[in-house]
Design a protein around this motif. Structure first.
Motif, PDB file in Angstrom:
ATOM      1  N   GLY A  88      -1.398   8.913  -3.852  1.00  0.00           N
ATOM      2  CA  GLY A  88      -1.826   7.658  -4.452  1.00  0.00           C
ATOM      3  C   GLY A  88      -2.830   6.963  -3.544  1.00  0.00           C
ATOM      4  N   PRO A  89      -3.645   6.054  -4.089  1.00  0.00           N
ATOM      5  CA  PRO A  89      -4.737   5.448  -3.306  1.00  0.00           C
ATOM      6  C   PRO A  89      -4.279   4.641  -2.101  1.00  0.00           C
ATOM      7  CG  PRO A  89      -4.468   4.353  -5.426  1.00  0.00           C
ATOM      8  CD  PRO A  89      -3.634   5.582  -5.476  1.00  0.00           C
TER       9      PRO A  89
ATOM     10  N   GLU B 195      -5.571  14.721  -1.687  1.00  0.00           N
ATOM     11  CA  GLU B 195      -6.131  14.759  -3.034  1.00  0.00           C
ATOM     12  C   GLU B 195      -5.080  14.368  -4.070  1.00  0.00           C
ATOM     13  OE1 GLU B 195      -9.280  15.323  -4.082  1.00  0.00           O
ATOM     14  OE2 GLU B 195      -9.815  15.251  -1.960  1.00  0.00           O
TER      15      GLU B 195
ATOM     16  N   GLN C 109       0.922   0.484  -8.834  1.00  0.00           N
ATOM     17  CA  GLN C 109       0.158   1.697  -8.558  1.00  0.00           C
ATOM     18  C   GLN C 109      -1.326   1.442  -8.767  1.00  0.00           C
ATOM     19  OE1 GLN C 109       1.433   5.150 -10.729  1.00  0.00           O
ATOM     20  NE2 GLN C 109       0.818   6.497  -9.077  1.00  0.00           N
ATOM     21  N   GLY C 110      -2.120   1.775  -7.742  1.00  0.00           N
ATOM     22  CA  GLY C 110      -3.562   1.588  -7.816  1.00  0.00           C
ATOM     23  C   GLY C 110      -4.023   0.209  -7.391  1.00  0.00           C
TER      24      GLY C 110
ATOM     25  N   ARG D 223       0.838  -1.203   0.000  1.00  0.00           N
ATOM     26  CA  ARG D 223       0.000   0.000   0.000  1.00  0.00           C
ATOM     27  C   ARG D 223       0.871   1.249   0.000  1.00  0.00           C
ATOM     28  NH1 ARG D 223      -5.485  -0.643   1.247  1.00  0.00           N
ATOM     29  NH2 ARG D 223      -6.037  -2.787   1.771  1.00  0.00           N
TER      30      ARG D 223
ATOM     31  N   LYS E 231       2.158  11.003  -4.949  1.00  0.00           N
ATOM     32  CA  LYS E 231       1.336  10.450  -6.038  1.00  0.00           C
ATOM     33  C   LYS E 231       1.670   8.981  -6.273  1.00  0.00           C
ATOM     34  CE  LYS E 231       0.898  14.791  -8.643  1.00  0.00           C
ATOM     35  NZ  LYS E 231       1.364  15.526  -9.851  1.00  0.00           N
TER      36      LYS E 231
ATOM     37  N   ARG F 137      -2.982   7.162   0.488  1.00  0.00           N
ATOM     38  CA  ARG F 137      -4.132   7.945   0.941  1.00  0.00           C
ATOM     39  C   ARG F 137      -4.968   7.166   1.952  1.00  0.00           C
ATOM     40  NH1 ARG F 137      -8.498  11.420  -2.597  1.00  0.00           N
ATOM     41  NH2 ARG F 137      -9.958  11.770  -0.897  1.00  0.00           N
ATOM     42  N   GLU F 138      -5.202   5.905   1.663  1.00  0.00           N
ATOM     43  CA  GLU F 138      -6.029   5.101   2.570  1.00  0.00           C
ATOM     44  C   GLU F 138      -5.381   4.970   3.943  1.00  0.00           C
ATOM     45  OE1 GLU F 138      -8.810   1.429   1.681  1.00  0.00           O
ATOM     46  OE2 GLU F 138      -6.717   0.805   1.767  1.00  0.00           O
TER      47      GLU F 138
ATOM     48  N   ASP G  95       2.542   6.829  -3.919  1.00  0.00           N
ATOM     49  CA  ASP G  95       2.341   6.093  -2.663  1.00  0.00           C
ATOM     50  C   ASP G  95       3.594   6.023  -1.802  1.00  0.00           C
ATOM     51  OD1 ASP G  95      -0.464   5.282  -2.918  1.00  0.00           O
ATOM     52  OD2 ASP G  95       0.225   4.078  -4.604  1.00  0.00           O
TER      53      ASP G  95
END
Length: 659
Positions: free
Chosen positions: A498-499, A495, A634-635, A437, A467, A502-503, A469
């Motif tokens: 990266g996801p 914002e 990524q993602g 992650r 961006k 961010r999580e 992560d």
């Protein structure tokens, strides 16, 4: 990233003030950098001026192998000797700061400095434990006195090793012992470095560069780390605090006092007394609505982290803050103070006040700081600033925009935020990295340099990393850069993140770019890295971590010492801009190939931010592969939860041990 000519700063407020200054014939460091080109010989480390047979400039087509000075010193010797002197000076600056902090702790503990109290007793006891000081049955003052005395011993120690060396991972300590770079006493290493570099002493480039490692370790695992701990003990260990950042934090209707420099003791006293009813009334009696304190450079980070005092920015903003016409006084102590501020101030009403015998300045007022009457000195300074308020004119570049930020992420709070008061640990961070992650961790730290567009490298790299992560930790002027851009609040930075990152940050409730404090607080990054190693799952040494250190816009000898102690601790370190040893391929190989072989870390100088970014990603992914972690995509996070199950973790650690 595009380099736009004639634009000096990505900070729009700074650019606005610079344009105003040009229109009014006022020059700053940005203009001097344009008009005064660097000496191409000294810039690359090919000039020796250590004795008066020179200066010897070792240039020419055969300079690398055959050129020598009058004494016979070759280019590699000259280049490595210059490098060692820079590291020694950087270590001396941080460590002399630490010595002053240690004596303040001693006098606070004995009652000789009555204005100071120990505010974090828990950390005092923790430090006492590290120093093997028994605490049972002792008062806080007794413990404080013994801690201070033990730390002071570390400066003059002649044999043995600096006390905090044992805080490093065991494997790292063994590496230092193997190569003979474990620092003894801080002053001894600085003194020996200066002796080695005197004319006619050390003539071996490899030996000189190993001495640079040793003296720099005396900073990272000595002076800087001592200073951070003592400052926390005296003034409180930072916790998240909301504030604002920009030159625009100065107020038009209040007495503006700029706290600039690096030593926090007087600044803390000024913060303490600035809200006293008598002083507020004094300010109002001069026509102001109150007293507004703003920070500059690393003093800004100290009072920001603990009190939420707004920051007006880093190194390159010091002249610009005066050019607003709103600063009644700029209070300075040591390090990174431009002599130019007193000259710029002569065009305005601003009073520049020096406070240290180590740092006097032509055309400035000197008010000597004395820890024995600290609050009295602080009140004297604030009254002088208030007296100057009626002298303010309409002259100046008035600015009012600023950005919000969250600062105050000490090592202790990062540990707490991942598990609470009783279960604090680095397990969640390690698990998030192991699961994919979070890709890795990067430190984006260090100075600004007027030869690089202000803040451009810092901000580009920080945002590109999140961006992808990568968690970013920041200190010093690098942290100020991100703060002024608005990247240090969860609302803005998440914002861009990266996801996966961010999580994790949303779950914990923090921004993906963490403000860790002043330049001495790079030692917090060492303790964080050590804690990550000790938590398990990411190797058994700092060199195993998927982490990189970057000083994108460096300029000072302190930055160089910081970079070298991180390399010696096992980390890949990249500096932006050119190399001070560029002239010597021999020295370049030592700081990259030889150091990587011996310490697991290397030092590179890269002047293209895109290349810095790409090399960092490659280095992090290489570390992940060596640890046999899930491949970062990524993602795609690679796990349903941030926290791995104990079964998965044991399986992974068994695989790593087998390999």
């Amino acid at each position: 990233m595009e380099d736009i000519k004639n634009i000096k700063s990505v900070d729009k407020v700074a650019e606005e003030i610079l344009e105003w200054g040009h229109a009014h014939g006022i020059k700053s460091a940005f203009d001097r950098a344009d008009s005064l080109k660097p000496c191409p010989i000294g810039h690359t480390g090919a000039c020796c001026k250590i004795c008066f047979m020179g200066p010897c400039r070792l240039v020419g087509p055969d300079a690398e192998e055959t050129a020598a000075g009058v004494c016979g010193a070759t280019l590699p010797v000259v280049s490595s000797r210059n490098f060692l002197r820079m590291c020694a000076a950087g270590t001396a600056a941080h460590s002399d700061h630490a010595r002053d902090m240690a004596f303040t702790l001693l006098e606070a503990s004995t009652g000789e400095a009555p204005d100071f109290q120990i505010k974090d007793v828990k950390k005092l006891k923790r430090v006492a434990g590290i120093l093997d000081i028994p605490i049972e049955g002792k008062t806080t003052g007794q413990i404080g006195k013994e801690v201070a005395e033990k730390i002071i011993e570390n400066f003059g120690r002649q044999k043995g090793e600096v006390s905090y060396v044992k805080r490093a991972p065991k494997k790292r300590q063994e590496i230092w012992k193997k190569w003979g770079v474990t620092p003894r006493g801080i002053d001894r290493e600085v003194c020996e470095a200066m002796h080695r570099t005197h004319m006619g002493v050390d003539q071996d480039p490899e030996n000189l560069m190993m001495a640079a490692v040793k003296v720099s370790l005396a900073d990272g695992w000595g002076g800087s780390m001592f200073s951070t701990d003592i400052t926390d003990i005296l003034f409180g260990t930072p916790e998240p605090v909301h504030s604002t950042a920009s030159i625009g934090v100065m107020k038009g209707d209040e007495v503006n006092v700029v706290l600039h420099g690096h030593e926090p003791t007087l600044a803390e006293m000024i913060v303490d007394v600035s809200s006293e009813p008598e002083l507020v009334a004094y300010a109002k009696g001069k026509g102001a609505n109150g007293i507004n304190l703003v920070g500059m450079c690393c003093t800004a980070n100290e009072v920001l982290m603990r009190h939420g005092i707004p920051t007006a920015g880093g190194f390159l903003n010091q002249e610009l803050s005066i050019m607003t016409g709103l600063a009644e006084a700029m209070i300075v102590d040591v390090q990174c103070i431009m002599p130019a501020v007193a000259q710029v101030a002569k065009k305005f009403h601003t009073k520049v006040i020096t406070t240290s015998l180590k740092g006097k300045m032509i055309d400035a007022i000197h008010i000597q700081y004395d820890e024995h009457r600290a609050k009295e000195v602080a009140r004297e300074i604030l009254r002088l600033a208030c007296d100057n308020y009626p002298n303010r004119t309409t002259e100046g570049s008035r600015v009012s925009s600023f950005k919000p930020l969250i600062a105050g992420f000490s090592h202790e709070y990062i540990e707490y935020m991942q598990g609470g008061s009783f279960r604090g640990s680095f397990r969640p961070l390690n698990d998030a990295i192991m699961a994919g992650r979070i890709r890795g961790v990067v430190g984006v730290v260090g100075c600004n340099n007027p030869r690089i567009m202000q803040d451009s490298f810092h901000n580009y790299l920080a945002t590109e990393f999140i961006k992808n992560d990568i968690l970013v930790v920041s200190t010093g002027c690098g942290a100020a850069s991100c703060a002024k851009a608005g990247y240090m609040t969860p609302e803005t930075a998440l914002e861009m993140a990266g996801p996966g990152l961010r999580e994790v940050c949303e779950a914990i409730g923090v921004p993906p770019i963490l403000h860790l404090g002043a330049c001495v607080d790079n030692s917090r990054i060492l303790t964080i890295a050590t804690q990550m190693v000790e938590e398990g799952g990411l190797g058994d040494d700092i060199s195993d971590l998927p982490a990189v250190g970057i000083a994108p816009e460096w300029m000072s000898e302190k930055a160089l010492a910081i970079g070298v102690y991180f390399v010696a601790s096992g980390m890949y370190v990249i500096f932006g801009s050119e190399s001070p040893v560029e002239a010597s391929s021999v020295v370049k190989k030592i700081k990259t190939e030889l150091w990587e072989k011996r310490f697991g870390g290397k030092l590179e100088f890269i002047n293209d931010p895109k290349e810095i970014f790409e090399k960092t990603l490659a280095a992090i992914d290489k570390k992940r592969d060596a640890l046999k972690l899930k491949k970062y995509e990524q993602g795609k996070f690679g796990a349903e939860r941030v926290l791995m199950t104990m079964e998965d973790r044991r399986k992974l650690e068994k695989e790593q041990a087998a390999s």
